[in-house]
Design an enzyme around this catalytic site. Structure first.
Site, PDB file in Angstrom:
ATOM      1  N   LYS A  30       0.832  -1.201   0.000  1.00  0.00           N
ATOM      2  CA  LYS A  30       0.000   0.000   0.000  1.00  0.00           C
ATOM      3  C   LYS A  30       0.869   1.255   0.000  1.00  0.00           C
ATOM      4  O   LYS A  30       0.676   2.160  -0.815  1.00  0.00           O
ATOM      5  CB  LYS A  30      -0.891  -0.041   1.253  1.00  0.00           C
ATOM      6  CG  LYS A  30      -2.195   0.685   1.123  1.00  0.00           C
ATOM      7  CD  LYS A  30      -3.033   0.502   2.393  1.00  0.00           C
ATOM      8  CE  LYS A  30      -3.818  -0.789   2.375  1.00  0.00           C
ATOM      9  NZ  LYS A  30      -4.399  -1.118   3.698  1.00  0.00           N
ATOM     10  N   ARG A 100      -3.376   2.791   8.582  1.00  0.00           N
ATOM     11  CA  ARG A 100      -3.641   1.604   7.765  1.00  0.00           C
ATOM     12  C   ARG A 100      -2.442   0.661   7.808  1.00  0.00           C
ATOM     13  O   ARG A 100      -1.303   1.110   7.801  1.00  0.00           O
ATOM     14  CB  ARG A 100      -3.886   2.022   6.305  1.00  0.00           C
ATOM     15  CG  ARG A 100      -4.747   3.239   6.174  1.00  0.00           C
ATOM     16  CD  ARG A 100      -4.665   3.874   4.788  1.00  0.00           C
ATOM     17  NE  ARG A 100      -5.332   3.093   3.768  1.00  0.00           N
ATOM     18  CZ  ARG A 100      -5.335   3.418   2.483  1.00  0.00           C
ATOM     19  NH1 ARG A 100      -4.669   4.495   2.067  1.00  0.00           N
ATOM     20  NH2 ARG A 100      -5.978   2.666   1.618  1.00  0.00           N
ATOM     21  N   GLY A 109      -6.259 -10.575   7.493  1.00  0.00           N
ATOM     22  CA  GLY A 109      -5.791 -11.090   8.769  1.00  0.00           C
ATOM     23  C   GLY A 109      -4.973 -10.040   9.492  1.00  0.00           C
ATOM     24  O   GLY A 109      -4.753 -10.096  10.685  1.00  0.00           O
ATOM     25  N   MET A 111      -4.341  -5.937  10.631  1.00  0.00           N
ATOM     26  CA  MET A 111      -5.242  -5.008  11.292  1.00  0.00           C
ATOM     27  C   MET A 111      -6.077  -4.201  10.309  1.00  0.00           C
ATOM     28  O   MET A 111      -5.599  -3.789   9.261  1.00  0.00           O
ATOM     29  CB  MET A 111      -4.451  -4.055  12.165  1.00  0.00           C
ATOM     30  CG  MET A 111      -5.325  -3.387  13.190  1.00  0.00           C
ATOM     31  SD  MET A 111      -4.548  -1.963  13.896  1.00  0.00           S
ATOM     32  CE  MET A 111      -4.915  -0.743  12.655  1.00  0.00           C
ATOM     33  N   ARG A 352      -3.444  -1.442  -6.588  1.00  0.00           N
ATOM     34  CA  ARG A 352      -2.652  -2.680  -6.512  1.00  0.00           C
ATOM     35  C   ARG A 352      -3.011  -3.552  -7.707  1.00  0.00           C
ATOM     36  O   ARG A 352      -4.060  -3.360  -8.337  1.00  0.00           O
ATOM     37  CB  ARG A 352      -2.929  -3.422  -5.212  1.00  0.00           C
ATOM     38  CG  ARG A 352      -4.374  -3.834  -5.072  1.00  0.00           C
ATOM     39  CD  ARG A 352      -4.610  -4.542  -3.754  1.00  0.00           C
ATOM     40  NE  ARG A 352      -6.040  -4.558  -3.481  1.00  0.00           N
ATOM     41  CZ  ARG A 352      -6.575  -4.854  -2.319  1.00  0.00           C
ATOM     42  NH1 ARG A 352      -5.830  -5.134  -1.296  1.00  0.00           N
ATOM     43  NH2 ARG A 352      -7.875  -4.867  -2.174  1.00  0.00           N
ATOM     44  N   HIS A 482      -0.545 -43.939  -8.158  1.00  0.00           N
ATOM     45  CA  HIS A 482      -1.117 -44.472  -9.393  1.00  0.00           C
ATOM     46  C   HIS A 482      -2.275 -43.605  -9.876  1.00  0.00           C
ATOM     47  O   HIS A 482      -2.330 -43.192 -11.037  1.00  0.00           O
ATOM     48  CB  HIS A 482      -1.586 -45.912  -9.162  1.00  0.00           C
ATOM     49  CG  HIS A 482      -2.248 -46.515 -10.357  1.00  0.00           C
ATOM     50  ND1 HIS A 482      -3.613 -46.487 -10.523  1.00  0.00           N
ATOM     51  CD2 HIS A 482      -1.730 -47.108 -11.457  1.00  0.00           C
ATOM     52  CE1 HIS A 482      -3.909 -47.066 -11.679  1.00  0.00           C
ATOM     53  NE2 HIS A 482      -2.787 -47.458 -12.257  1.00  0.00           N
ATOM     54  N   SER A 808      17.359 -40.296 -20.145  1.00  0.00           N
ATOM     55  CA  SER A 808      16.107 -39.654 -19.759  1.00  0.00           C
ATOM     56  C   SER A 808      16.060 -39.714 -18.242  1.00  0.00           C
ATOM     57  O   SER A 808      16.141 -40.793 -17.656  1.00  0.00           O
ATOM     58  CB  SER A 808      14.926 -40.399 -20.369  1.00  0.00           C
ATOM     59  OG  SER A 808      13.731 -39.819 -19.902  1.00  0.00           O
ATOM     60  N   CYS A 875      11.579 -37.218 -17.843  1.00  0.00           N
ATOM     61  CA  CYS A 875      10.254 -37.780 -18.091  1.00  0.00           C
ATOM     62  C   CYS A 875       9.472 -38.006 -16.802  1.00  0.00           C
ATOM     63  O   CYS A 875       8.424 -38.606 -16.807  1.00  0.00           O
ATOM     64  CB  CYS A 875      10.375 -39.084 -18.871  1.00  0.00           C
ATOM     65  SG  CYS A 875      11.236 -40.364 -17.956  1.00  0.00           S
ATOM     66  N   TYR A 895      15.050 -31.739 -23.795  1.00  0.00           N
ATOM     67  CA  TYR A 895      13.589 -31.693 -23.785  1.00  0.00           C
ATOM     68  C   TYR A 895      13.050 -32.036 -22.393  1.00  0.00           C
ATOM     69  O   TYR A 895      13.756 -32.613 -21.572  1.00  0.00           O
ATOM     70  CB  TYR A 895      12.987 -32.663 -24.813  1.00  0.00           C
ATOM     71  CG  TYR A 895      13.226 -34.124 -24.499  1.00  0.00           C
ATOM     72  CD1 TYR A 895      12.347 -34.818 -23.652  1.00  0.00           C
ATOM     73  CD2 TYR A 895      14.312 -34.819 -25.020  1.00  0.00           C
ATOM     74  CE1 TYR A 895      12.565 -36.151 -23.344  1.00  0.00           C
ATOM     75  CE2 TYR A 895      14.526 -36.142 -24.722  1.00  0.00           C
ATOM     76  CZ  TYR A 895      13.648 -36.808 -23.878  1.00  0.00           C
ATOM     77  OH  TYR A 895      13.849 -38.113 -23.559  1.00  0.00           O
TER      78      TYR A 895
END
Ligand code: ADP
Ligand code: MG
Ligand code: MG
Length: 917
Positions: A30, A100, A109, A111, A352, A482, A808, A875, A895
């Protein structure tokens, strides 16, 4: 020595402003943005920001101000008073401020804000005189006592907003006032008297009449709220770490409660739900602060502002839109702003980056970079470059475009009954079933039937039912269980490890938080968040999937599809690494290819062993007494396997396909229940005893470290023979077909720990491959390589590369073996590890770059020392995780490979890694 700076000034002029938006860590979000707006000469009421470092000092010392901070605050307050021409608490001309809180990231959460600070019994009179409105004066005073009592004193006296609210209602009733605004100045003055009594009753002290004391108590309350339980909890849940504390903003008050030419509101430069580029917002006339969100009166829509009775609003509207456009361009991100209008003059109180859905994120990115509305074609300012647009997106944003999602409003209203790991994305709604067979049967009977499969865990036997179900919910198992791996492969919704499920297979019920759900009850899963809901939440299908996977022409005209396509094009233009897919059917391969996959990085052959009659052939192989019988059983599998590979090669025409030889322990292919074992005995014509004995023999204490991977083919070389024949046989066949397919098979030997293991099997593979090639007379080029998934393989990669033509990195097993965490059992302790911050995240989801990553880097380096052109890929499941993909780019891999529906996400992540450099 220079004094540490704790207190910053902003507003009045650019010259007097001491911070900017780059200083969020110190000024809070802020404060930093207020300074940034002041620097841009936007109308911001001047003020002071006390830094987060002052908060850190306060927390560390158990409630002491840094001495420099106190001194600096006095100086800065004086500066504010001089510039505003008013003084805190002055009986004639008082300065009023708001106090603030604001940390570096916005954080509920913390003030709440206190407005109108500085009002006392004396200064209220001066304020009334100054603003010429008695009603405004007393209205501000009563609000101040209420907020100060609730927010500053409440935490340790029990005083709450409600205590004041009942008195407000009482006085409204007494004077028959319908709205708060109907109360007269005299009546509000009476209310102030009552409020002061309410305050004194709970606090046991009169309401403070010294503004410096009011300010001091408020600053302490803000600092104190940083360590409050709810703030700590919020940071923990949202994994917010490493912040110093909250800043305190002391802002000169501007008044929206001064009648018909005043008001307050909030606005967004673009819609955060749909992404529409039209500014939207709400405001209230003659109101202050949080009245808009508090729902006291129904706010008006921003579009109605120019038509307000008082003429000032037309100009305010124009000014506001201009400022909002400027802010968006300046921050290169849609903004969420707060404003107040005091007698026709507009003030900006906050800006913001706006919150958004994935869809909105994508739409913002493509529209801001192309300067075109994807729905109407209308032009708009170009604010972002292509690269900036890509960087503004996350994998989750794209993911939301690919899966059926819940209707946002309906989901908000739904009741979360439990939650698990978000293992397979998207939304699923269906009737509960507990057996895979029941799921299959239900859908076979009625193709429109929607079921959700609920189980402790799933096994390869369940895949038919999992496919039939809309989604899968399990009580155990982690992100690489799985259920999770299979579901992600299909782009199916799946929630794993929802530990609070108590499933009773016999009764066909599941108990969640004490409530019993029966088979057939409706349930809804959000696989992207892990939330489980009772009942049916409406969903919508993804036009991207309709267009890409099903090739629907109408879906290709959908703007959502066009936006997806735009992002994908830009991603490809920027990335430096290839993206392959993990797929083991022609159907998945095709889908992956249309999502942009440039090959298959992992084809798991065992998945092909479950379909139809094949499971009987593999079971026959398992029961066989000698090699001859085993070969006979495998011969039955050969033609099936070869057919599968033909389909996959056709789907991947021109692209490389890495096929992994059989990997899992054989016990996964035999049934566990007595009934199924009986069926197996009958079907294969052997005594039941033989089946049960073999099943017992296959039992291992640590199957993941047991007889699996290359070890299977070393014991049973005929397995490797059959699979090579199937792969190369298929390759030769499609290569010489009438419409020849360009095949690039890569045969991958799993779970190598020593070079000798690889050498042993490589010889068999090459011999068989050459024989097939010679027999068919088709020249097919193929590679033989290995998975690096055992730490020893990474450590000896230079030796292994003498034989292997590619690596791999199987990071699932590599993670499992490097940490020594069983990936199937990690669910039992992972939550504690995350809670206690022993692990930063699930290493099976996000590659552990420090440990496992080092083995990957070492493997690549050693391997390429031996074989400079060694092709390296990954992989594991990590191939679809954006952070892990970025690591792979840095590690020099050629890759990444991931499940088909994650391919677009990996393409984006690869581009982001390249852009960041
Ligand atoms: P939050 O972080 O909860 O949004 P804020 O500090 O932004 O809290 O403020 C709460 C409300 O009070 C907002 O509507 C804001 O615009 C208003 N407000 C804050 N400071 C002032 C001020 N100096 N003058 C007028 N209104 C203010
Ligand atoms: Mg608030
Ligand atoms: Mg705010």
């Amino acid at each position: 020595m220079a004094q540490k700076k704790y207190v910053y000034f902003y507003g009045v002029s650019k010259e007097l402003t001491e911070g900017d938006s780059s200083m969020k860590a110190i000024l809070g979000g802020k404060g930093a943005n207020l300074a940034e707006m002041a620097n841009a000469n936007l109308p911001v009421p001047p003020g002071i920001t006390i830094s987060t470092e002052a908060c850190a000092y306060y927390s560390k010392t158990g409630g002491k101000y840094a001495p420099e901070m106190e001194k600096q605050l006095k100086v800065q307050l004086k500066k504010l008073e001089v510039n505003m021409g008013k003084k805190l608490g002055d009986p004639k001309n008082p300065l009023l401020v708001s106090v603030r809180s604001g940390a570096a990231v916005s954080m509920p959460g913390m003030m709440d804000t206190v407005l109108n600070l500085g009002l006392t019994d004396k200064s209220v009179l001066g304020f009334v005189e100054q603003c010429g409105n008695e009603r405004t004066g007393w209205d501000c005073y009563r609000r101040f006592i209420d907020m100060f009592g609730d927010v500053v004193m409440g935490p340790y006296t029990g005083l709450t907003h409600h205590d004041f609210e009942v008195e407000l209602e009482a006085i409204k009733k007494k004077y028959r006032a319908k709205e708060d605004t109907d109360l007269t100045a005299e009546q509000l003055k009476e209310l102030v008297g009552i409020y002061k009594k309410v305050y004194q009753n709970k606090v046991k002290k009169p309401f403070p009449q010294d503004p410096i004391e009011q300010l001091d108590l408020s600053i302490r309350a803000v600092f104190g709220s940083w360590g409050s339980e709810r703030a700590e909890k919020y940071r923990q849940i949202n994994k917010i770490n490493g912040l110093l504390g909250t800043a305190v903003n002391i802002c000169t008050m501007v008044f929206g409660n001064m009648g018909a030419k005043s008001g307050t509101g909030v606005a967004f430069t673009r819609d955060g739900g749909t992404g529409h580029s039209k500014p939207m917002g709400e405001y209230l006339i003659d109101a202050q602060g949080e009245d808009v969100v508090a729902g006291i009166r129904t706010p008006r829509h921003l579009d109605d502002m120019p038509d307000e009775e008082s003429k000032v609003w037309k100009k305010v509207h124009t000014d506001l839109l201009k400022i909002m456009a400027r802010l968006e361009k300046h921050y290169k991100y849609p903004q969420d702003v707060e404003f107040t209008v005091q007698e026709g003059k507009l003030f900006m109180l906050q800006t913001r980056n706006a919150k958004r859905t994935g869809l909105a994120g994508v739409r913002w990115a493509v529209e801001m970079a192309t300067g075109k509305d994807f729905y109407t074609g209308e032009s708009q300012p170009k604010i972002l470059t292509q690269k900036e647009a890509l960087m503004s997106l996350s994998g989750e944003d794209l993911e939301q475009l690919l899966f059926p999602i819940f209707d946002i409003i309906a989901e908000k209203k739904g009741k979360v009954i439990t939650a698990g790991l978000p293992a397979g994305p998207g939304a699923a709604v269906g009737k509960i079933v507990f057996e895979a067979a029941d799921a299959e049967a239900a859908v076979a009977k009625n193709a429109d039937e929607k079921v959700v499969l609920v189980r402790h865990e799933t096994s390869p036997e369940d895949v038919g039912g999992m496919w039939a179900a809309q989604g899968v919910l399990t009580s155990t198992g982690g992100m690489t269980s799985h259920a999770a791996v299979v579901a992600r492969g299909w782009g199916k919704c799946c929630i794993c490890g929802a530990g609070s499920l108590k499933i009773d297979y016999k009764e066909k019920t599941v108990t969640i938080a004490g409530k019993v759900y029966k088979q057939g009850d409706w349930i809804s899963l959000n696989g992207s968040t892990g939330n489980v809901y009772a009942g049916q939440i409406p969903t919508q299908v993804s036009p991207v999937v309709s267009a890409v996977v099903d090739g629907k022409a109408s879906a290709k005209k959908d703007p959502i599809y066009k936006m997806y396509e735009q992002v994908s094009k830009w991603s490809d233009a920027n990335r430096t690494i290839n993206v392959r897919t993990n797929a083991d059917t022609p159907k998945d391969s095709k889908a992956a290819r249309s999502f942009g996959a440039e090959g298959i990085g992992l084809c798991r052959t065992e998945h092909m062993f479950f379909e139809g009659d094949r499971i009987w052939a593999i079971r026959e192989f398992i029961l066989a007494e000698d090699q001859k019988a085993r070969k006979a059983a495998l011969a039955k599998l050969l033609k099936h396997q070869q057919k599968d590979f033909e389909g996959i090669f056709k789907a991947m025409d021109g692209l490389p396909v890495t096929v992994r030889l059989l990997d899992p322990p054989l016990h996964e292919f035999v049934p566990n229940s007595k009934k199924d074992q009986q069926e197996m005995a009958k079907r294969l014509g052997v005594p039941l005893k033989k089946v049960t004995e073999r099943v017992q023999e296959l039992h291992e204490f640590n199957p993941m470290l047991g007889h699996r991977g290359c070890r299977l083919s070393i014991t049973f070389p005929e397995l490797c023979v059959m699979q090579t024949q199937a792969i190369i046989g298929a390759a030769c066949k499609v290569a010489k077909a009438k419409k020849p397919v360009k095949v690039l098979p890569e045969i991958m030997i799993p779970l190598i720990g020593t070079k000798a293991e690889l050498d042993f099997l490589e010889k068999i593979v090459r011999t068989q491959a050459e024989a097939v090639i010679a027999k068919t007379g088709v020249k097919v080029n193929y590679l033989v390589g290995t998975m690096i998934e055992i730490p020893r393989a990474a450590l000896t990669a230079d030796e292994i590369a003498e034989t292997a033509e590619f690596f791999s990195f199987g990071t699932n097993d590599l993670t499992q073996m490097t940490f020594g965490y069983s990936r199937d059992d990690i669910g039992t302790f992972l939550p504690d590890y995350l809670n206690e911050k022993i692990l930063p995240s699930d290493p099976f989801q996000h590659l552990d770059q420090t440990g496992v990553g080092q083995l990957v880097k070492m493997g690549v380096k050693l391997g390429r020392e031996t074989r400079p052109d060694l092709k390296c890929g990954i992989c594991g499941e990590h191939g679809g995780d954006p952070e892990s993909v970025k690591f792979c780019v840095k590690a020099g891999l050629n890759y990444v490979s991931c499940s088909p529906y994650r391919v677009p996400i990996a393409r984006l992540a690869a581009a982001q890694a390249a852009i960041k450099g």
